[in-house]
Design a protein around this motif. Structure first.
Motif, PDB file in Angstrom:
ATOM      1  N   GLY A 108       0.819  -1.216   0.000  1.00  0.00           N
ATOM      2  CA  GLY A 108       0.000   0.000   0.000  1.00  0.00           C
ATOM      3  C   GLY A 108       0.846   1.257   0.000  1.00  0.00           C
ATOM      4  N   THR A 109       1.841   1.292   0.887  1.00  0.00           N
ATOM      5  CA  THR A 109       2.709   2.477   0.967  1.00  0.00           C
ATOM      6  C   THR A 109       3.245   2.826  -0.419  1.00  0.00           C
ATOM      7  OG1 THR A 109       3.462   1.860   3.187  1.00  0.00           O
ATOM      8  CG2 THR A 109       4.827   3.417   1.975  1.00  0.00           C
ATOM      9  N   ILE A 110       3.852   1.851  -1.064  1.00  0.00           N
ATOM     10  CA  ILE A 110       4.570   2.130  -2.310  1.00  0.00           C
ATOM     11  C   ILE A 110       3.605   2.301  -3.483  1.00  0.00           C
ATOM     12  CG2 ILE A 110       6.252   1.155  -3.948  1.00  0.00           C
ATOM     13  CD1 ILE A 110       7.757   0.048  -1.457  1.00  0.00           C
ATOM     14  N   SER A 111       2.478   1.597  -3.467  1.00  0.00           N
ATOM     15  CA  SER A 111       1.496   1.806  -4.540  1.00  0.00           C
ATOM     16  C   SER A 111       0.971   3.238  -4.518  1.00  0.00           C
ATOM     17  CB  SER A 111       0.328   0.818  -4.405  1.00  0.00           C
ATOM     18  OG  SER A 111       0.787  -0.504  -4.621  1.00  0.00           O
ATOM     19  N   GLY A 112       0.827   3.788  -3.320  1.00  0.00           N
ATOM     20  CA  GLY A 112       0.425   5.196  -3.225  1.00  0.00           C
ATOM     21  C   GLY A 112       1.527   6.133  -3.701  1.00  0.00           C
ATOM     22  N   LEU A 113       2.741   5.877  -3.264  1.00  0.00           N
ATOM     23  CA  LEU A 113       3.874   6.730  -3.660  1.00  0.00           C
ATOM     24  C   LEU A 113       4.068   6.712  -5.167  1.00  0.00           C
ATOM     25  CD1 LEU A 113       6.447   5.645  -0.917  1.00  0.00           C
ATOM     26  CD2 LEU A 113       5.116   7.777  -0.990  1.00  0.00           C
ATOM     27  N   ALA A 114       3.836   5.544  -5.765  1.00  0.00           N
ATOM     28  CA  ALA A 114       4.074   5.394  -7.207  1.00  0.00           C
ATOM     29  C   ALA A 114       3.122   6.250  -8.033  1.00  0.00           C
ATOM     30  CB  ALA A 114       3.945   3.921  -7.602  1.00  0.00           C
ATOM     31  N   GLN A 115       2.002   6.662  -7.427  1.00  0.00           N
ATOM     32  CA  GLN A 115       1.087   7.566  -8.142  1.00  0.00           C
ATOM     33  C   GLN A 115       1.699   8.957  -8.301  1.00  0.00           C
ATOM     34  OE1 GLN A 115      -2.803   7.551  -6.237  1.00  0.00           O
ATOM     35  NE2 GLN A 115      -2.721   5.336  -5.980  1.00  0.00           N
ATOM     36  N   VAL A 116       2.625   9.286  -7.415  1.00  0.00           N
ATOM     37  CA  VAL A 116       3.229  10.618  -7.429  1.00  0.00           C
ATOM     38  C   VAL A 116       4.632  10.575  -8.036  1.00  0.00           C
ATOM     39  CG1 VAL A 116       3.925  12.563  -5.969  1.00  0.00           C
ATOM     40  CG2 VAL A 116       1.872  11.227  -5.404  1.00  0.00           C
ATOM     41  N   HIS A 117       5.372   9.530  -7.704  1.00  0.00           N
ATOM     42  CA  HIS A 117       6.741   9.368  -8.210  1.00  0.00           C
ATOM     43  C   HIS A 117       6.733   8.300  -9.296  1.00  0.00           C
ATOM     44  CE1 HIS A 117       8.332  11.738  -4.866  1.00  0.00           C
ATOM     45  NE2 HIS A 117       7.529  11.048  -4.082  1.00  0.00           N
ATOM     46  N   LYS A 119       9.123   7.390 -11.219  1.00  0.00           N
ATOM     47  CA  LYS A 119      10.354   6.594 -11.205  1.00  0.00           C
ATOM     48  C   LYS A 119      10.883   6.541  -9.776  1.00  0.00           C
ATOM     49  CE  LYS A 119      12.688   8.664 -14.485  1.00  0.00           C
ATOM     50  NZ  LYS A 119      13.881   8.942 -15.319  1.00  0.00           N
ATOM     51  N   LEU A 120      10.173   5.790  -8.950  1.00  0.00           N
ATOM     52  CA  LEU A 120      10.527   5.727  -7.538  1.00  0.00           C
ATOM     53  C   LEU A 120      11.682   4.744  -7.318  1.00  0.00           C
ATOM     54  CD1 LEU A 120       9.610   6.667  -4.646  1.00  0.00           C
ATOM     55  CD2 LEU A 120       8.281   4.548  -4.543  1.00  0.00           C
ATOM     56  N   GLY A 121      12.697   5.179  -6.580  1.00  0.00           N
ATOM     57  CA  GLY A 121      13.753   4.275  -6.125  1.00  0.00           C
ATOM     58  C   GLY A 121      13.397   3.737  -4.749  1.00  0.00           C
ATOM     59  N   VAL A 122      13.754   2.486  -4.476  1.00  0.00           N
ATOM     60  CA  VAL A 122      13.461   1.896  -3.171  1.00  0.00           C
ATOM     61  C   VAL A 122      14.696   1.174  -2.640  1.00  0.00           C
ATOM     62  CG1 VAL A 122      12.116   0.164  -1.919  1.00  0.00           C
ATOM     63  CG2 VAL A 122      10.982   1.618  -3.607  1.00  0.00           C
ATOM     64  N   ILE A 123      15.055   1.491  -1.402  1.00  0.00           N
ATOM     65  CA  ILE A 123      16.073   0.694  -0.701  1.00  0.00           C
ATOM     66  C   ILE A 123      15.340  -0.108   0.365  1.00  0.00           C
ATOM     67  CG2 ILE A 123      18.237   0.698   0.592  1.00  0.00           C
ATOM     68  CD1 ILE A 123      18.961   3.326  -0.702  1.00  0.00           C
ATOM     69  N   GLY A 224      12.305  10.051  -6.700  1.00  0.00           N
ATOM     70  CA  GLY A 224      11.919   9.923  -5.299  1.00  0.00           C
ATOM     71  C   GLY A 224      12.659   8.722  -4.752  1.00  0.00           C
ATOM     72  N   LEU A 225      12.898   8.733  -3.434  1.00  0.00           N
ATOM     73  CA  LEU A 225      13.612   7.593  -2.830  1.00  0.00           C
ATOM     74  C   LEU A 225      12.892   7.178  -1.558  1.00  0.00           C
ATOM     75  CD1 LEU A 225      15.958   5.597  -2.578  1.00  0.00           C
ATOM     76  CD2 LEU A 225      17.311   7.426  -1.533  1.00  0.00           C
ATOM     77  N   HIS A 226      12.400   5.942  -1.557  1.00  0.00           N
ATOM     78  CA  HIS A 226      11.672   5.390  -0.415  1.00  0.00           C
ATOM     79  C   HIS A 226      12.544   4.374   0.320  1.00  0.00           C
ATOM     80  CE1 HIS A 226       8.393   3.851   2.020  1.00  0.00           C
ATOM     81  NE2 HIS A 226       8.652   2.629   1.602  1.00  0.00           N
ATOM     82  N   ILE A 227      12.496   4.434   1.651  1.00  0.00           N
ATOM     83  CA  ILE A 227      13.215   3.457   2.469  1.00  0.00           C
ATOM     84  C   ILE A 227      12.193   2.524   3.107  1.00  0.00           C
ATOM     85  CG2 ILE A 227      14.824   3.118   4.390  1.00  0.00           C
ATOM     86  CD1 ILE A 227      15.880   4.770   1.909  1.00  0.00           C
ATOM     87  N   SER A 228      12.267   1.235   2.755  1.00  0.00           N
ATOM     88  CA  SER A 228      11.396   0.241   3.378  1.00  0.00           C
ATOM     89  C   SER A 228      12.251  -0.569   4.338  1.00  0.00           C
ATOM     90  CB  SER A 228      10.766  -0.667   2.314  1.00  0.00           C
ATOM     91  OG  SER A 228       9.713  -1.425   2.884  1.00  0.00           O
ATOM     92  N   PHE A 229      12.060  -0.331   5.635  1.00  0.00           N
ATOM     93  CA  PHE A 229      12.959  -0.921   6.635  1.00  0.00           C
ATOM     94  C   PHE A 229      12.236  -1.989   7.445  1.00  0.00           C
ATOM     95  CE2 PHE A 229      15.800  -1.470  10.123  1.00  0.00           C
ATOM     96  CZ  PHE A 229      17.051  -1.085   9.661  1.00  0.00           C
ATOM     97  N   ASP A 230      12.547  -3.246   7.161  1.00  0.00           N
ATOM     98  CA  ASP A 230      12.065  -4.384   7.956  1.00  0.00           C
ATOM     99  C   ASP A 230      13.044  -4.524   9.113  1.00  0.00           C
ATOM    100  OD1 ASP A 230      11.539  -6.942   9.006  1.00  0.00           O
ATOM    101  OD2 ASP A 230      10.971  -7.745   7.047  1.00  0.00           O
ATOM    102  N   ILE A 231      12.536  -4.408  10.349  1.00  0.00           N
ATOM    103  CA  ILE A 231      13.429  -4.403  11.516  1.00  0.00           C
ATOM    104  C   ILE A 231      14.185  -5.728  11.634  1.00  0.00           C
ATOM    105  CG2 ILE A 231      11.823  -5.252  13.301  1.00  0.00           C
ATOM    106  CD1 ILE A 231      14.171  -2.202  13.747  1.00  0.00           C
ATOM    107  N   ASP A 232      13.712  -6.794  10.959  1.00  0.00           N
ATOM    108  CA  ASP A 232      14.459  -8.049  11.040  1.00  0.00           C
ATOM    109  C   ASP A 232      15.745  -8.032  10.210  1.00  0.00           C
ATOM    110  OD1 ASP A 232      13.869  -8.943   8.380  1.00  0.00           O
ATOM    111  OD2 ASP A 232      12.110 -10.074   9.054  1.00  0.00           O
ATOM    112  N   SER A 233      16.011  -6.926   9.510  1.00  0.00           N
ATOM    113  CA  SER A 233      17.328  -6.776   8.877  1.00  0.00           C
ATOM    114  C   SER A 233      18.416  -6.663   9.945  1.00  0.00           C
ATOM    115  CB  SER A 233      17.362  -5.539   7.965  1.00  0.00           C
ATOM    116  OG  SER A 233      17.063  -4.362   8.690  1.00  0.00           O
TER     117      SER A 233
END
Ligand SMILES: NC(=[NH2+])NCCC[C@H](N)C(=O)O
Ligand SMILES: [Mn+2]
Ligand SMILES: [Mn+2]
Length: 303
Positions: A108-117, A119-123, A224-233
């Motif tokens: 959901g987070t990124i599908s929403g962001l993709a409407q605005v960005h 060419k979204l980059g994601v780490i 745009g650059l999105h950070i998706s941080f799974d705490i199990d990293s």
């Protein structure tokens, strides 16, 4: 882009994408550490908190064993609502900060962001790669399928959510901290050519070098650059309160250094912190770590 941001926290108390319950309590646990005043004292403007109200109950549930996806209807409905939130915040120039919840909320987070960005980059920081599909999943848990869905692989209800598929291009995605992959995930990483910095790579190169390269892949030629941080990293020694812990993860300082370097880059436009499960610990250790990492990402420094 200015270092001082207008931040909107979006709580997503949802955990039916995971194999065990409890991550729905993550947003509250993280906020209880005093996150908001800390962000304000860094100089950011913090808007009133938004909360996505998911149907986070198995009563009348939609466990759908035919499609091989557990709780597909609830995951899709929650993420649809979340996509509206992140799209609106990003469109107004704000910084969406999503607190999960399990990692299925990235859909959901990124599908929403993709409407605005466009060419979204994601780490994507994770012990896993979350690149399974209904065909390859060993568990049926959708939190293990979120990144593949965003790349256009998987069930239509997930890939088509909040706009046309795919939401992300593989050449703009970087995985960091990986150490537990299923066979189908390895195949997809190879087939799509996704940049993947495993723990082995971090050991060899060091986190500073890894972040330099990650920023080149996800930060150059993207809008745009999105950070998706799974705490199990992070290593379970530092982050025991999570549902699928894997030994041999990021050290406390490696995780902070990564966040500090991202802040220094000035490129980050949104973030999410997921998979904190307070029911698996008694001292809020993992929630405190999550809040600290968010502060480092948003400009807190040692000196
Ligand atoms: N976001 C997570 N913690 N994902 C864990 C996924 C574990 C496993 N690879 C699965 O697909 O079931
Ligand atoms: Mn994950
Ligand atoms: Mn994970």
């Amino acid at each position: 882009m200015s270092r001082l941001k207008t931040i909107t926290v979006v709580n997503v108390p949802f955990d039916l994408g995971a194999g065990r319950r409890g991550a729905a309590l993550g947003p509250d646990a993280i906020l209880n550490t005093g996150l908001i005043p800390r962000l304000t004292s860094l100089g950011h403007r913090v808007e009133p908190i938004r909360t996505v109200n998911p149907q986070n109950t198995t009563a009348g549930n939609s466990v759908n064993s035919l499609s091989g996806l557990l709780h597909l209807a609830e995951v899709a409905a929650t993420n649809r609502e979340l996509a509206h939130e992140t799209a609106a915040i990003a469109a107004s120039g704000g910084f969406p900060l999503v607190l999960g919840g399990d990692h299925s909320v990235a859909i959901g987070t990124i599908s929403g962001l993709a409407q605005v960005h466009r060419k979204l980059g994601v780490i994507w920081f994770d012990a896993h790669s979350d690149l399974n599909t209904a065909e390859t999943t060993p568990s049926g848990n959708i939190h293990g399928m979120s990144l593949s869905a965003l790349l256009g692989k998987g069930h239509d209800l997930l890939t088509g959510l909040g706009g046309p598929s795919p939401k992300l291009r593989p050449e703009h995605v970087v995985l960091i901290g990986v150490r537990d992959l299923d066979p189908g995930e390895k195949a997809l990483i190879a087939a799509e050519g996704i940049r993947c910095f495993t723990m082995h790579d971090i050991d060899r190169l060091g986190m500073a070098k890894v972040m330099e390269e990650a920023l080149r892949v996800a930060g150059d030629r993207t809008d745009g650059l999105h950070i998706s941080f799974d705490i199990d990293s992070v290593d379970p020694y530092e982050a025991p309160g999570t549902g699928t812990p894997v030994r041999g993860g990021l050290s406390y300082r490696e995780a902070h250094l990564a966040m500090e370097l991202l802040a220094e880059s000035g490129l980050v436009t949104s973030a999410e912190l997921v998979e904190v499960n307070p029911t698996l610990e008694s001292d809020n250790r993992t929630a405190k770590l999550a809040a600290e990492l968010i502060c480092s990402l948003l400009g807190e420094t040692i000196l």
